[in-house]
Design a protein around this motif. Structure first.
Motif, PDB file in Angstrom:
ATOM      1  N   UNK A  85     -11.877   0.337  -6.109  1.00 21.52           N
ATOM      2  CA  UNK A  85     -12.846   1.210  -6.770  1.00 21.52           C
ATOM      3  C   UNK A  85     -13.450   0.517  -7.974  1.00 21.52           C
ATOM      4  N   UNK A  86     -14.727   0.723  -8.167  1.00 22.31           N
ATOM      5  CA  UNK A  86     -15.417   0.149  -9.324  1.00 22.31           C
ATOM      6  C   UNK A  86     -14.753   0.594 -10.625  1.00 22.31           C
ATOM      7  N   UNK A  87     -14.348   1.863 -10.687  1.00 28.10           N
ATOM      8  CA  UNK A  87     -13.729   2.398 -11.898  1.00 28.10           C
ATOM      9  C   UNK A  87     -12.379   1.749 -12.173  1.00 28.10           C
ATOM     10  N   UNK A  88     -11.670   1.328 -11.131  1.00 26.64           N
ATOM     11  CA  UNK A  88     -10.405   0.633 -11.322  1.00 26.64           C
ATOM     12  C   UNK A  88     -10.634  -0.794 -11.831  1.00 26.64           C
ATOM     13  N   UNK A  89     -11.497  -1.530 -11.155  1.00 27.88           N
ATOM     14  CA  UNK A  89     -11.730  -2.913 -11.545  1.00 27.88           C
ATOM     15  C   UNK A  89     -12.301  -3.008 -12.955  1.00 27.88           C
ATOM     16  N   UNK A  90     -13.014  -1.969 -13.373  1.00 24.16           N
ATOM     17  CA  UNK A  90     -13.603  -1.961 -14.720  1.00 24.16           C
ATOM     18  C   UNK A  90     -12.546  -2.047 -15.815  1.00 24.16           C
ATOM     19  N   UNK A  91     -11.324  -1.614 -15.524  1.00 25.45           N
ATOM     20  CA  UNK A  91     -10.262  -1.683 -16.525  1.00 25.45           C
ATOM     21  C   UNK A  91      -9.989  -3.124 -16.960  1.00 25.45           C
ATOM     22  N   UNK A  92     -10.214  -4.055 -16.037  1.00 27.42           N
ATOM     23  CA  UNK A  92      -9.935  -5.453 -16.345  1.00 27.42           C
ATOM     24  C   UNK A  92     -11.193  -6.285 -16.522  1.00 27.42           C
ATOM     25  N   UNK A 115       0.792  -1.232   0.000  1.00 27.45           N
ATOM     26  CA  UNK A 115       0.000   0.000   0.000  1.00 27.45           C
ATOM     27  C   UNK A 115       0.823   1.279   0.000  1.00 27.45           C
ATOM     28  N   UNK A 116       2.062   1.225   0.495  1.00 26.40           N
ATOM     29  CA  UNK A 116       2.880   2.431   0.567  1.00 26.40           C
ATOM     30  C   UNK A 116       4.031   2.420  -0.429  1.00 26.40           C
ATOM     31  N   UNK A 117       4.003   1.473  -1.359  1.00 21.21           N
ATOM     32  CA  UNK A 117       5.084   1.339  -2.329  1.00 21.21           C
ATOM     33  C   UNK A 117       4.543   1.509  -3.743  1.00 21.21           C
ATOM     34  N   UNK A 118       5.194   2.371  -4.505  1.00 16.81           N
ATOM     35  CA  UNK A 118       4.794   2.576  -5.889  1.00 16.81           C
ATOM     36  C   UNK A 118       5.379   1.444  -6.727  1.00 16.81           C
ATOM     37  N   UNK A 119       4.509   0.535  -7.165  1.00 11.09           N
ATOM     38  CA  UNK A 119       4.932  -0.607  -7.969  1.00 11.09           C
ATOM     39  C   UNK A 119       3.792  -1.010  -8.896  1.00 11.09           C
ATOM     40  N   UNK A 120       3.866  -2.197  -9.485  1.00  5.06           N
ATOM     41  CA  UNK A 120       2.838  -2.609 -10.445  1.00  5.06           C
ATOM     42  C   UNK A 120       1.797  -3.542  -9.837  1.00  5.06           C
ATOM     43  N   UNK A 121       1.734  -3.622  -8.493  1.00  2.00           N
ATOM     44  CA  UNK A 121       0.752  -4.510  -7.876  1.00  2.00           C
ATOM     45  C   UNK A 121      -0.677  -4.056  -8.105  1.00  2.00           C
ATOM     46  N   UNK A 122      -0.876  -2.802  -8.407  1.00  2.00           N
ATOM     47  CA  UNK A 122      -2.213  -2.331  -8.764  1.00  2.00           C
ATOM     48  C   UNK A 122      -2.790  -3.183  -9.887  1.00  2.00           C
ATOM     49  N   UNK A 123      -1.985  -3.465 -10.902  1.00  2.00           N
ATOM     50  CA  UNK A 123      -2.457  -4.242 -12.052  1.00  2.00           C
ATOM     51  C   UNK A 123      -2.632  -5.718 -11.697  1.00  2.00           C
ATOM     52  N   UNK A 124      -1.754  -6.248 -10.860  1.00  2.00           N
ATOM     53  CA  UNK A 124      -1.916  -7.633 -10.395  1.00  2.00           C
ATOM     54  C   UNK A 124      -3.206  -7.768  -9.597  1.00  2.00           C
ATOM     55  N   UNK A 125      -3.521  -6.743  -8.800  1.00  2.00           N
ATOM     56  CA  UNK A 125      -4.757  -6.774  -8.012  1.00  2.00           C
ATOM     57  C   UNK A 125      -5.983  -6.808  -8.919  1.00  2.00           C
ATOM     58  N   UNK A 126      -5.959  -6.048  -9.984  1.00  2.00           N
ATOM     59  CA  UNK A 126      -7.096  -6.050 -10.905  1.00  2.00           C
ATOM     60  C   UNK A 126      -7.279  -7.425 -11.533  1.00  2.00           C
ATOM     61  N   UNK A 127      -6.196  -8.083 -11.850  1.00  2.00           N
ATOM     62  CA  UNK A 127      -6.284  -9.434 -12.418  1.00  2.00           C
ATOM     63  C   UNK A 127      -6.931 -10.412 -11.430  1.00  2.00           C
ATOM     64  N   UNK A 128      -6.756 -10.126 -10.133  1.00  2.00           N
ATOM     65  CA  UNK A 128      -7.300 -10.994  -9.083  1.00  2.00           C
ATOM     66  C   UNK A 128      -8.598 -10.470  -8.489  1.00  2.00           C
ATOM     67  N   UNK A 129      -9.260  -9.553  -9.201  1.00  2.00           N
ATOM     68  CA  UNK A 129     -10.541  -8.969  -8.763  1.00  2.00           C
ATOM     69  C   UNK A 129     -10.418  -8.248  -7.427  1.00  2.00           C
ATOM     70  N   UNK A 130      -9.273  -7.604  -7.206  1.00  2.00           N
ATOM     71  CA  UNK A 130      -9.041  -6.891  -5.953  1.00  2.00           C
ATOM     72  C   UNK A 130      -8.876  -5.390  -6.158  1.00  2.00           C
ATOM     73  N   UNK A 131      -9.538  -4.875  -7.168  1.00  2.00           N
ATOM     74  CA  UNK A 131      -9.580  -3.433  -7.321  1.00  2.00           C
ATOM     75  C   UNK A 131     -10.633  -2.860  -6.388  1.00  2.00           C
TER      76      UNK A 131
END
Length: 326
Positions: free
Chosen positions: A266-273, A248-264
């Motif tokens: 915000x609705x607007x974030x999860x919608x990307x995947x 949560x406090x590190x700028x990395x690419x886990x945001x995208x991994x989270x979306x792949x695992x349905x862990x976005x």
């Protein structure tokens, strides 16, 4: 003779903190405020060390500024009896923060380089340093912006992407200011740091779209955690969920991994995947697999964002106080 004349003109312009033809450049304050970036990075580092969440806040502040009429520091202006700023617009109220940090930077810069550096340039530098200090990429910020003298509250309400917007709506909002679908996905990756209030995602937790059921695109363990955190859609500003619960406090690419695992979150974030047949899912997969590509493209998109519709030359002003017009 003409070549010598142009050299002299260019030298004089640079010595006075100017640009030839009003273009941004990375040596804009070389003569007039040589220690600018050192001052900004020192204050940002102290603020982020004191509160890690501040990095995301400064990055969001820059985004909310540039998205409305370009990067002119309009988001920093306070309301007065004769002027309405943007701070009380829906997307900014109880969300935009970090103004005191910008005030601290501006005061330090003014004591070193009086009436020289714009608040818009300070915002752009602070956003870059916030990303870098949390593990993200570093990029050269071209400088020379001037501060706007107007604000547009209605444009903030209408144009800032909302966590409740559909994917098509968000894409159109980005495209309306000259940013591509890829820019949109890349810049959404900034949600690898920061937090969200319950009221930005609670509609997904219990009665999504009046179905009496949660949003089916939320992973079950995360759903339970969010329901416990926000049992009634709490509007308490102190109740926050990390946008990336893994790092949560590190700028990395886990945001995208989270979306792949349905862990976005915000609705607007999860919608990307999760949006059927969305081209954005291809970018999510790409940046999930190639973190260096994400860093490289984030750097490019941030520079593109920061250069949108900037004021230069004799347009705008250099505010003495970022909260008020001169």
């Amino acid at each position: 003779m003409k070549a010598i004349t142009w050299f002299v003109v260019a030298l004089v312009v640079l010595q006075h903190g100017g640009t030839v033809c009003g273009q941004l450049n990375n040596y804009f304050y070389s003569y007039t405020c040589p220690y600018l970036e050192r001052i900004v990075s020192s204050v940002v580092r102290s603020a982020v060390m004191n509160e890690t969440r501040m990095a995301a806040s400064l990055l969001r502040l820059h985004f909310h500024d540039c998205f409305i009429n370009g990067c002119d520091a309009s988001v920093l202006l306070d309301d007065t009896d004769s002027f309405e700023g943007e701070k009380t617009a829906g997307p900014n109220l109880n969300s935009a923060r970090g103004f005191e940090v910008i005030d601290t930077i501006k005061a330090a810069v003014e004591s070193s380089c009086n009436a020289t550096v714009s608040c818009a340039d300070i915002l752009s530098l602070a956003a870059r340093d916030s990303v870098y200090m949390t593990g993200g990429p570093y990029w050269q910020v071209n400088l020379g912006r001037r501060d706007g003298t107007t604000a547009n509250k209605s444009a903030v309400n209408a144009n800032i992407p909302s966590p409740f917007d559909s994917l098509d709506t968000i894409i159109k909002k980005f495209q309306s200011i000259g940013l591509s679908v890829q820019d949109m996905v890349v810049l959404s990756g900034a949600h690898t740091i920061g937090s969200a209030h319950c009221n930005t995602f609670s509609s997904r937790l219990f009665n999504f779209n009046s179905t009496s059921s949660p949003d089916p695109t939320i992973e079950q363990s995360m759903l339970g955690n969010l329901q416990s955190l926000c049992p009634d859609g709490s509007s308490d500003p102190n109740t926050l969920a990390p946008l990336d619960s893994v790092t949560k406090d590190t700028f990395d690419n886990y945001y995208f991994k989270n979306l792949q695992n349905s862990k976005g979150v915000l609705q607007s974030d999860q919608a990307l995947f999760s949006t059927p047949n969305a081209s954005t899912a291809l970018y999510v997969n790409y940046y999930s697999n190639f973190p260096n590509a994400f860093f490289m493209d984030f750097r490019v998109s941030m520079m593109k964002l920061a250069n949108l519709n900037v004021l230069t030359g004799y347009n705008g002003e250099i505010r003495k106080n970022c909260r008020f017009r001169n």
